[in-house]
Write an enzyme that holds these catalytic residues in place. Structure first.
Site, PDB file in Angstrom:
ATOM      1  N   HIS A   6      -2.354  13.054  -9.673  1.00 51.30           N
ATOM      2  CA  HIS A   6      -2.435  14.469  -9.273  1.00 51.30           C
ATOM      3  C   HIS A   6      -2.480  14.633  -7.756  1.00 51.30           C
ATOM      4  CE1 HIS A   6      -7.080  15.256  -8.914  1.00 51.30           C
ATOM      5  NE2 HIS A   6      -6.746  14.109  -8.358  1.00 51.30           N
ATOM      6  N   ASP A  17      -8.054  -1.418  -5.018  1.00 51.07           N
ATOM      7  CA  ASP A  17      -8.099  -0.304  -4.060  1.00 51.07           C
ATOM      8  C   ASP A  17      -8.014  -0.891  -2.658  1.00 51.07           C
ATOM      9  OD1 ASP A  17      -8.587   2.281  -2.828  1.00 51.07           O
ATOM     10  OD2 ASP A  17      -9.536   2.861  -4.713  1.00 51.07           O
ATOM     11  N   GLY A  51      -5.204  -3.776  -2.033  1.00 56.29           N
ATOM     12  CA  GLY A  51      -3.763  -3.614  -1.946  1.00 56.29           C
ATOM     13  C   GLY A  51      -3.345  -2.165  -1.972  1.00 56.29           C
ATOM     14  N   ASP A  52      -2.049  -1.966  -1.900  1.00 53.81           N
ATOM     15  CA  ASP A  52      -1.430  -0.641  -1.856  1.00 53.81           C
ATOM     16  C   ASP A  52      -0.698  -0.411  -3.167  1.00 53.81           C
ATOM     17  OD1 ASP A  52       0.045   1.631  -1.395  1.00 53.81           O
ATOM     18  OD2 ASP A  52       1.070   0.874   0.399  1.00 53.81           O
ATOM     19  N   PHE A  53      -1.155   0.588  -3.945  1.00 54.57           N
ATOM     20  CA  PHE A  53      -0.548   0.777  -5.267  1.00 54.57           C
ATOM     21  C   PHE A  53       0.889   1.294  -5.212  1.00 54.57           C
ATOM     22  CE2 PHE A  53      -3.572   4.647  -5.241  1.00 54.57           C
ATOM     23  CZ  PHE A  53      -2.654   5.490  -4.645  1.00 54.57           C
TER      24      PHE A  53
END
Length: 337
Positions: free
Chosen positions: A246, A202, A226-228
């Site tokens: 969602h 995250d 990090g950036d998913f």
């Protein structure tokens, strides 16, 4: 013509004023009323003294909540906890207090009030209201971000163990919880499966508040910031995406899923999407309510099995099965296509 308790006029009036139930619930949560009933029933006057509220106004708010089994009022004006009200206590396992505060907070209720504008435009009007997209707003307003983080952690606590219990995880290997927040789901997975290790992925600001530092988990987990949308830790056996897809439009979901597919280099690697899976027909389902919240604030949506299959196929993943849990969420399992 006089109305009856079940007439269309009464029914529609109740629906139109349902937001007042949410307002009363938020007031009770913010005032901590349930905490002050933990030792036994109390009158509105006693509760008002304890919470710094006006007794007459507090009684009226609690009287409304009692019509929906949140608190119970005796004929003498004494209020009791009910199972739902007990979950509003801040000191109970799986407390819903922070979740209620988050779900009734301004970044959700203000866009909901402009649902007609969202339906006309085919997109959220959140940015027109707040000057930034939802997650951008949370970054700009730390207080709102804190409400979201604590609220999501509270909402997840009632779901995490049922989800962890519903899936047959491998005896050994590594699990990556992508966008896993404070790590509640990963914590329960590791507690239930002592042969597994885990990675909580995250943003750094979220990871600072993780809940993985337990004696039984020592040496079995690590955090990874990090950036998913761009990268996740590669080579794991299982990847988790709980209440992530969602939040996002299909195009953004494909970016996330393709990032996961790239990371799934180990043979037999699996992706578990943990979200509501909407049923067909007119039956009520909590996901149908949450779907409107996603639509008004985030441009996201809840999905049915067909929508998940389409997304996974476009991302180079193959859906294998859908597993219900003892929560409102299901597990959509996918493998590399």
């Amino acid at each position: 013509m006089a109305t009856t308790p079940h007439s269309p006029a009464v029914q529609l009036t109740e629906h139109a004023l349902a937001y007042l139930h949410s307002a009363a619930l938020r007031a009770a949560a913010l005032l901590g009323v349930a905490d002050h009933l933990a030792d036994g029933p109390r009158t509105a006057e006693e509760l008002a003294t304890a919470t710094g509220a006006d007794a007459a106004h507090l009684r009226r708010a609690l009287r409304l909540l009692a019509t929906r089994d949140v608190f119970r009022e005796d004929p003498d004006g004494t209020f009791h906890l009910t199972p739902a009200a007990d979950a509003l206590r801040s000191d109970v396992p799986s407390s819903m207090r922070d979740a209620v505060v988050m779900l009734t907070d301004e970044p959700f209720w203000r866009p909901a009030g402009q649902l007609a504008d969202t339906v006309r435009a085919g997109r959220t009007v959140f940015e027109e209201i707040f000057g930034a997209p939802y997650f951008g707003h949370l970054e700009r307003v730390p207080a709102a971000g804190a409400v979201f983080d604590t609220g999501m952690a509270g909402l997840a606590e009632s779901e995490n163990d049922p989800v962890a219990a519903a899936y047959d995880f491998p005896a050994t290997g590594t699990v990556v919880d992508i966008g896993g927040g404070r790590g509640g789901l990963l914590r329960q997975v590791l507690l239930r499966n002592p042969g597994l290790t885990g990675i909580l992925h995250d943003q750094e600001t979220v990871l600072r508040h993780h809940t993985l530092d337990l004696p039984g988990l020592t040496g079995r987990w690590q955090t990874h910031s990090g950036d998913f949308f761009t990268t996740v830790p590669p080579g794991a056996d299982v990847y988790l995406l709980k209440r992530i897809l969602h939040d996002w439009h299909d195009d953004d979901c494909l970016r996330i899923l393709r990032t996961c597919r790239t990371a799934m280099t180990r043979p037999g690697s699996r992706l578990l999407i943990v979200d509501a899976v909407l049923p067909q027909g007119n039956d009520a389902h909590p996901g149908k309510t949450m779907d409107i919240l996603m639509m008004t604030s985030l441009n996201g949506r809840e999905r049915d099995e067909s929508a998940f299959r389409q997304l996974l196929g476009a991302a180079g993943l193959k859906p294998s099965r859908t597993i219900p849990t003892e929560s409102t969420l299901s597990i959509v399992e996918a493998v590399a296509g």
